[in-house]
Design an enzyme around this catalytic site. Sequence first.
Site, PDB file in Angstrom:
ATOM      1  N   ASP A  89      35.226  -7.464  38.623  1.00 45.22           N
ATOM      2  CA  ASP A  89      36.011  -6.899  39.726  1.00 45.22           C
ATOM      3  C   ASP A  89      35.944  -7.892  40.883  1.00 45.22           C
ATOM      4  O   ASP A  89      35.791  -9.091  40.646  1.00 45.22           O
ATOM      5  CB  ASP A  89      35.515  -5.512  40.111  1.00 45.22           C
ATOM      6  CG  ASP A  89      36.650  -4.600  40.585  1.00 45.22           C
ATOM      7  OD1 ASP A  89      37.315  -4.976  41.564  1.00 45.22           O
ATOM      8  OD2 ASP A  89      36.866  -3.544  39.986  1.00 45.22           O
ATOM      9  N   HIS A  92      38.037 -10.577  40.186  1.00 47.68           N
ATOM     10  CA  HIS A  92      39.268 -10.144  40.844  1.00 47.68           C
ATOM     11  C   HIS A  92      39.422 -10.735  42.239  1.00 47.68           C
ATOM     12  O   HIS A  92      40.253 -10.267  43.021  1.00 47.68           O
ATOM     13  CB  HIS A  92      39.336  -8.617  40.897  1.00 47.68           C
ATOM     14  CG  HIS A  92      39.435  -7.985  39.548  1.00 47.68           C
ATOM     15  ND1 HIS A  92      39.536  -6.628  39.357  1.00 47.68           N
ATOM     16  CD2 HIS A  92      39.445  -8.534  38.305  1.00 47.68           C
ATOM     17  CE1 HIS A  92      39.600  -6.368  38.061  1.00 47.68           C
ATOM     18  NE2 HIS A  92      39.541  -7.506  37.408  1.00 47.68           N
TER      19      HIS A  92
END
Length: 241
Positions: A27, A51
């Site tokens: 993430d 991410h």
Amino acid sequence: SFPFNTDGFNLSGQNITLDGYYGHNGDDCVSVVNGARNIVAKNGYCGFSSHGLSVGSLGRNGANHTVANVLFENWTMEGAVYAARFKSWTGGQGWAKNVTWRNIKALNVSTAVFITQNYYDQDKGPRPNNTSGTSTAIDNLSFENFEGYLGPNWTDGTCISNPCWNYVQGGDSTQSIIMDLYPGTATNLHFKNFKIHPYKKGYNATTVICDPSTLVAGEQDTLGFLCQRGPYVATKIKKSS
């Protein structure tokens, strides 16, 4: 692959410096969230399926969230979905201002810069309508000295659906910048020295997704690239009068 929500750091305090972080995660590499002020994150590396260096998410369920004075500097993002990202939920309130991403090396990333003011849970269906008519406003976001290349596959290790969770209509493996703005709420966005190209292709193959109808009047003059759904075209940033 790594599961979702395995963020490296979530920063919501004030006067914080993060220096020298190295990580692989599924993430956000670093996520700066509501209440953050005077944040510096520098000299780091994030790898596969990250991410990105993110502000947000902000404004979920219409919340009034604020972030100010953030610097991401001297990072290598390798095999990440995004190098730099801003995300606020559909119908959010509040603002984010004075955020800079500088000296970012993006290697084999899906998208170098992704900005959305219309974030939503893609696994719960299509994007909802913005019934509130509001958005988390953004002001003075700068992206300076980016270099590197995009990955050949527009996906990552956390993709378990078809289309993938990070799907954007019209997106492929050539977009260096994707801007999904809420009309009239994004001001003073600047891109300088932005040198990102698709995998094994020249810079002339790089494209962007940007809707000029969402820009505030005069914003194109200081953006640094031509806002369109098409080729990446650098433009001169005009000095404000």
